[in-house]
Design a protein around this motif. Structure first.
Motif, mmCIF file in Angstrom:
data_model
loop_
_atom_site.group_PDB
_atom_site.id
_atom_site.type_symbol
_atom_site.label_atom_id
_atom_site.label_comp_id
_atom_site.label_asym_id
_atom_site.label_seq_id
_atom_site.Cartn_x
_atom_site.Cartn_y
_atom_site.Cartn_z
ATOM 1 N N LYS B 95 5.545 8.451 13.586
ATOM 2 C CA LYS B 95 6.898 7.973 13.282
ATOM 3 C C LYS B 95 7.131 7.950 11.768
ATOM 4 O O LYS B 95 7.819 7.083 11.247
ATOM 5 C CB LYS B 95 7.092 6.574 13.857
ATOM 6 N N GLY B 96 6.500 8.858 11.059
ATOM 7 C CA GLY B 96 6.639 8.906 9.606
ATOM 8 C C GLY B 96 5.717 7.897 8.959
ATOM 9 O O GLY B 96 5.382 6.879 9.547
ATOM 10 N N GLY B 97 5.302 8.198 7.771
ATOM 11 C CA GLY B 97 4.423 7.262 7.076
ATOM 12 C C GLY B 97 5.173 6.616 5.943
ATOM 13 O O GLY B 97 6.283 7.009 5.618
ATOM 14 N N THR B 98 4.598 5.601 5.370
ATOM 15 C CA THR B 98 5.252 4.998 4.215
ATOM 16 C C THR B 98 4.252 4.806 3.087
ATOM 17 O O THR B 98 3.059 4.678 3.298
ATOM 18 C CB THR B 98 5.872 3.623 4.534
ATOM 19 N N TRP B 99 4.778 4.791 1.927
ATOM 20 C CA TRP B 99 4.103 4.433 0.701
ATOM 21 C C TRP B 99 3.615 2.992 0.845
ATOM 22 O O TRP B 99 4.242 2.219 1.566
ATOM 23 C CB TRP B 99 5.177 4.540 -0.369
ATOM 24 N N TYR B 100 2.521 2.639 0.161
ATOM 25 C CA TYR B 100 2.125 1.218 0.173
ATOM 26 C C TYR B 100 3.145 0.452 -0.659
ATOM 27 O O TYR B 100 3.245 0.637 -1.862
ATOM 28 C CB TYR B 100 0.741 1.036 -0.452
ATOM 29 N N LYS B 101 3.935 -0.414 0.012
ATOM 30 C CA LYS B 101 5.013 -1.103 -0.709
ATOM 31 C C LYS B 101 4.461 -2.187 -1.630
ATOM 32 O O LYS B 101 4.924 -2.400 -2.732
ATOM 33 C CB LYS B 101 6.005 -1.718 0.290
ATOM 34 N N GLY B 102 3.460 -2.896 -1.146
ATOM 35 C CA GLY B 102 2.855 -3.949 -1.958
ATOM 36 C C GLY B 102 1.390 -4.056 -1.594
ATOM 37 O O GLY B 102 0.904 -3.328 -0.721
ATOM 38 N N THR B 103 0.683 -4.989 -2.238
ATOM 39 C CA THR B 103 -0.752 -5.118 -1.983
ATOM 40 C C THR B 103 -1.018 -5.453 -0.518
ATOM 41 O O THR B 103 -1.939 -4.924 0.088
ATOM 42 C CB THR B 103 -1.348 -6.211 -2.890
ATOM 43 N N ALA B 104 -0.153 -6.310 0.058
ATOM 44 C CA ALA B 104 -0.383 -6.701 1.448
ATOM 45 C C ALA B 104 -0.075 -5.557 2.404
ATOM 46 O O ALA B 104 -0.769 -5.363 3.402
ATOM 47 C CB ALA B 104 0.461 -7.921 1.797
ATOM 48 N N ASP B 209 3.759 -11.131 8.025
ATOM 49 C CA ASP B 209 4.424 -10.771 6.772
ATOM 50 C C ASP B 209 5.179 -9.457 6.907
ATOM 51 O O ASP B 209 6.269 -9.284 6.389
ATOM 52 C CB ASP B 209 3.387 -10.679 5.649
ATOM 53 N N GLU B 210 4.581 -8.537 7.641
ATOM 54 C CA GLU B 210 5.205 -7.235 7.822
ATOM 55 C C GLU B 210 6.526 -7.368 8.601
ATOM 56 O O GLU B 210 7.483 -6.650 8.338
ATOM 57 C CB GLU B 210 4.228 -6.300 8.550
ATOM 58 N N ALA B 211 6.551 -8.323 9.533
ATOM 59 C CA ALA B 211 7.754 -8.523 10.351
ATOM 60 C C ALA B 211 8.871 -9.190 9.542
ATOM 61 O O ALA B 211 10.053 -9.080 9.871
ATOM 62 C CB ALA B 211 7.412 -9.367 11.576
ATOM 63 N N GLU B 212 8.474 -9.891 8.487
ATOM 64 C CA GLU B 212 9.438 -10.592 7.618
ATOM 65 C C GLU B 212 10.273 -9.569 6.860
ATOM 66 O O GLU B 212 9.725 -8.768 6.094
ATOM 67 C CB GLU B 212 8.640 -11.452 6.634
ATOM 68 N N PHE B 219 0.286 -10.075 -1.922
ATOM 69 C CA PHE B 219 -0.585 -11.226 -1.663
ATOM 70 C C PHE B 219 -0.128 -12.451 -2.445
ATOM 71 O O PHE B 219 0.030 -13.538 -1.895
ATOM 72 C CB PHE B 219 -2.048 -10.897 -1.988
ATOM 73 N N GLY B 220 0.089 -12.266 -3.749
ATOM 74 C CA GLY B 220 0.441 -13.401 -4.602
ATOM 75 C C GLY B 220 1.827 -13.953 -4.311
ATOM 76 O O GLY B 220 2.041 -15.155 -4.309
ATOM 77 N N LYS B 221 2.764 -13.047 -4.022
ATOM 78 C CA LYS B 221 4.151 -13.493 -3.858
ATOM 79 C C LYS B 221 4.463 -13.947 -2.432
ATOM 80 O O LYS B 221 5.318 -14.800 -2.227
ATOM 81 C CB LYS B 221 5.118 -12.356 -4.238
ATOM 82 N N ASP B 222 3.818 -13.342 -1.464
ATOM 83 C CA ASP B 222 4.214 -13.608 -0.080
ATOM 84 C C ASP B 222 3.120 -14.237 0.788
ATOM 85 O O ASP B 222 3.315 -15.279 1.387
ATOM 86 C CB ASP B 222 4.698 -12.306 0.582
ATOM 87 N N ILE B 223 1.982 -13.570 0.885
ATOM 88 C CA ILE B 223 0.951 -14.004 1.832
ATOM 89 C C ILE B 223 0.443 -15.416 1.510
ATOM 90 O O ILE B 223 0.446 -16.301 2.370
ATOM 91 C CB ILE B 223 -0.238 -13.001 1.828
#
Lengths: 371, 388
Positions: B95-104, B209-212, B219-223
């Motif tokens: 279903k297509g790939g994505t760039w790593y958006k953030g560390t998490a 977090d991914e569903a958010e 990690f620092g900002k969200d997880i």
């Protein structure tokens, strides 16, 4: 490119007059040039020339050899099928030990017969410090339709090391070859590197043994000069004959000439060795280092002049090292001094101790000695 | 079995934008440091010394040099039949790939990798940092606290605190507050970007977090803030050794200069904690009759004919006669011409500083930079090179 050639580094009865430097190691693993072992030069030359398969015929004191070579990774010789083969003597009983190298070639004949794509063989020693392109030698061998090509070095300045002397006619054919003590007047020495076809080698092995002769160079080369076309290939690069202390010292010190440093270690290819993961060398405030070869991992606070330091050597404050060679992990204590010395690995010179050898006869300290 | 108890995920996708010309063609973890190393060598060596033998290296920006450097992990002893080092770039799915958006998100996209090993603990580290740390001690502390997550922390000067993730802890070292780069820091305990998680906790946190929708997947900002909100058992682990994030030209230069102290806080010549790297296998360095070298680190293959003071020379650097190198970092294979002067500068890989050229100066506040492969020619003789 792969060369249709097998490599053999023959350590069987290698001419060794190194005294205490080979008390516990074979000539092939004598440390040289700040971070190498003698065998690295021939082994790297073979790899750089495209020789895909190299056997080291080990004979005595080969613990350090096994440790150094490992699986051959550092020379890119950890291969499937090809690569590095360290072959210790295959003996039926103790008396086999003293037999000549041809006998051992015979015992190792599987190594030759199992390597079908390689038609040629180069038989070499470990103590001829040089950087050779064997592809060029093979070209020359084939073009001249020689039976055996011997790599030789012509030099106006004879090495103090022990080497066979060779006489060559205008056509490049070897007419005479004598052991180092021979009286032949020639400025050409043999580098003990012999290129020949595998077929001829196996033939020479069997026929010599059948006649009760078991010495490769004397019986299969020197006594065959009249019957076979034995050619000389003159090596243009530098050569160090390192099989006695005088030769070791002279050829080590020659590395301090920039042209030799640039040539021997880089051309035609780089020389590889076992890596040690040593950090860069630290020169502290007050360090005074000139005209020297310094390996990684050293920690220098004193004075080093006209010398070679191997990996992990520590020169303390006020210590002075001149015209000396300090092998791996050596320590020269505060205000200690060395002049014309060779320190084997892990020798420690206590503070305020002074050690001095003669200019033409360096003092040799054995491994792990504390002075 | 010890080795599957804990695996490491090493974030090596840093772009290192602030390193300018030095990261033109390479990711930040591949930047040269300390005369011989690349930054990532420190974390990889830490892993193997700490008994962690399964390491996933997450790459993203400019991965070519880094991939070639890492190979199959042999230089760090990470070429294992079981586990070992694995390079994990973003990949394309049906279903297509994505760039790593953030560390998490980088870890989230590789949940499958971690599941294959099914460890009890997962260590998250960054390939951008220089330090020597035994992660096993961190794991011990994590276990002793029965923690969900343990964050390694270091005390930073108050003035710098707003550049880091700042933690407030109680007397049991339990984290009560976490603020990412706060304008008004409540303390000076900074996160080192080294996290030990219990695997089931991390797994759940990543999925949530991914569903958010609005999450930046960091990690620092969200997880960490989300876990704190839910009163998860978050603990801090104090580290008091040398630690540096070399994000800028200045800090890269400074970190190299730190190594030249008489008794450096980061000891490279440490046989009990060797930093492994791809060894260039060059000859011993040659120091010429009129050369002068002091307070410096010099690597193999250098050919030194000039004066080198308080500087770091990487492998294969040629220093011409009559030249002077002071307070500078000269990267692999660079050539410094006769009579050149290099002061307070970083000279990039294979750069050439021509004869009698001048780079940098004692008076300049900024560190002069010659980019990798660049040539400073004699025309610019005795002119100052523009700092980048």
């Amino acid at each position: 490119m792969k060369l249709p050639m097998l490599g053999v580094i023959n350590l069987i009865h290698e001419a060794d007059e190194m005294g205490n430097l080979t008390a516990n190691r074979c000539l092939a693993t004598v440390p040289f040039g700040g971070r190498y072992r003698l065998i690295d030069f021939t082994l790297s030359s073979m790899v750089n020339s495209g020789i895909p398969k190299v056997a080291v015929f080990a004979h005595t004191k080969f613990r350090s050899l096994m440790d150094h070579l490992g699986t051959g990774t550092n020379w890119d010789l950890h291969r499937k099928g090809n690569g590095l083969f360290v072959l210790p003597p295959s003996m039926e009983d103790q008396t086999d030990f003293g037999k000549g190298d041809l006998y051992h070639f015979y015992r190792h004949r599987d190594y030759f017969t199992r390597s079908s794509p390689q038609e040629y063989v180069v038989i070499s020693r470990s103590h001829m410090v040089s950087n050779v392109d064997f592809a060029k030698v093979l070209d020359d061998h084939q073009q001249r339709r020689a039976d055996i090509t011997v790599i030789c070095k012509q030099s106006a300045e004879p090495s103090p090391g022990l080497a066979r002397k060779v006489k060559v006619n205008e056509a490049g054919r070897i007419t005479e070859m004598q052991d180092h003590y021979g009286r032949l007047n020639s400025d050409i020495v043999s580098m003990e590197m012999y290129v020949l076809s595998k077929e001829l080698l196996l033939d020479l092995v069997e026929t010599s043994l059948a006649r009760g002769q078991d010495h490769f160079v004397r019986h299969a080369v020197m006594s065959m000069l009249g019957h076979l076309k034995v050619h000389a290939y003159l090596h243009e690069g530098t050569l160090g004959v390192v099989n006695n202390i005088a030769g070791y010292y002279r050829h080590s010190m020659e590395l301090l000439k920039p042209e030799i440093w640039h040539e021997l270690f880089f051309t035609p290819g780089p020389i590889y060795t076992k890596i040690k993961d040593e950090p860069p060398t630290q020169y502290r405030r007050g360090a005074d280092v000139t005209h020297s070869l310094i390996a990684n991992g050293c920690d220098i606070e004193g004075t080093v002049h006209n010398s070679i330091l191997f990996r992990g050597v520590k020169i303390h404050k006020g210590a002075i090292v001149r015209n000396s060679i300090v092998m791996q992990n050596g320590i020269v204590g505060e205000n200690g001094s060395l002049e014309n010395c060779i320190l084997d690995k892990e020798v420690e010179i206590r503070p305020l101790q002074h050690l001095r050898g003669a200019e033409n006869l360096p003092f040799l300290a054995i491994k792990r000695k504390v002075i | 079995m010890r080795r599957n108890e804990c695996i490491a995920m090493l974030l090596a996708g840093g772009e290192g934008r602030r390193l300018g010309v030095l990261t033109k063609d390479l990711a930040k973890p591949a930047v040269h440091f300390g005369g011989k190393y690349r930054i990532i060598d420190f974390t990889l060596s830490n892993c193997i010394h700490s008994g962690i033998e399964t390491v996933g290296v997450l790459t993203q920006y400019q991965p070519l040099v880094l991939n070639q450097y890492l190979g199959i992990g042999s230089p760090w002893g990470l070429d294992r039949r079981e586990g070992g080092m694995h390079v994990l770039p973003p990949y394309v799915r049906s279903k297509g790939g994505t760039w790593y958006k953030g560390t998490a998100s980088a870890i989230y996209q590789n949940l499958g990798f971690i599941e294959r090993y099914d460890p009890e603990y997962v260590l998250i580290i960054s390939g951008d940092h220089i330090y020597k740390m035994n992660y096993d001690l961190l794991l011990e502390a994590h276990k002793a606290n029965r923690a969900d997550a343990t964050i390694a922390v270091i005390t930073v000067p108050w003035a710098d605190a707003s550049r880091f993730g700042i933690l407030s802890v109680d007397d049991q070292d339990r984290v009560v507050e976490f603020a990412e780069k706060p304008k008004k820091p409540a303390g000076n305990l900074a996160s080192m970007g080294v996290y030990m998680f219990s695997w089931p906790v991390l797994r759940e946190a990543l999925i949530r977090d991914e569903a958010e929708k609005g999450s930046s997947n960091d990690f620092g900002k969200d997880i960490i803030p989300a876990m704190l909100k839910e009163h998860a058992r978050l603990f801090s682990y104090r580290f008091d050794g040398y630690w540096k994030d070399v994000g800028t030209i200045d800090s890269l230069w400074e970190a190299n200069m730190d190594l030249l102290d008489e008794d450096p806080a980061l000891q490279l010549n440490d046989r009990s904690w060797r930093i492994f790297s791809v060894n260039p296998n060059r000859p011993a360095q040659y120091v010429a009759p009129h050369a002068k070298v002091s307070s410096s680190l010099v690597n193999e293959g250098c050919f030194v004919q000039g004066e080198v003071n308080h500087s770091v020379l990487f492998q294969g650097v040629t220093v011409g006669e009559g030249s002077l190198i002071e307070d500078s970092v000269i990267m692999p294979g660079a050539t410094v011409g006769c009579g050149a002067r290099i002061i307070r500068a970083i000279v990039g890989e294979k750069a050439v500083v021509g004869e009698r050229c001048l780079v940098g100066s004692f008076d300049s506040q900024e560190i002069a930079v010659v980019g990798s492969g660049e040539t400073v020619l004699a025309e610019s003789e005795l002119q100052e090179v523009e700092p980048v």
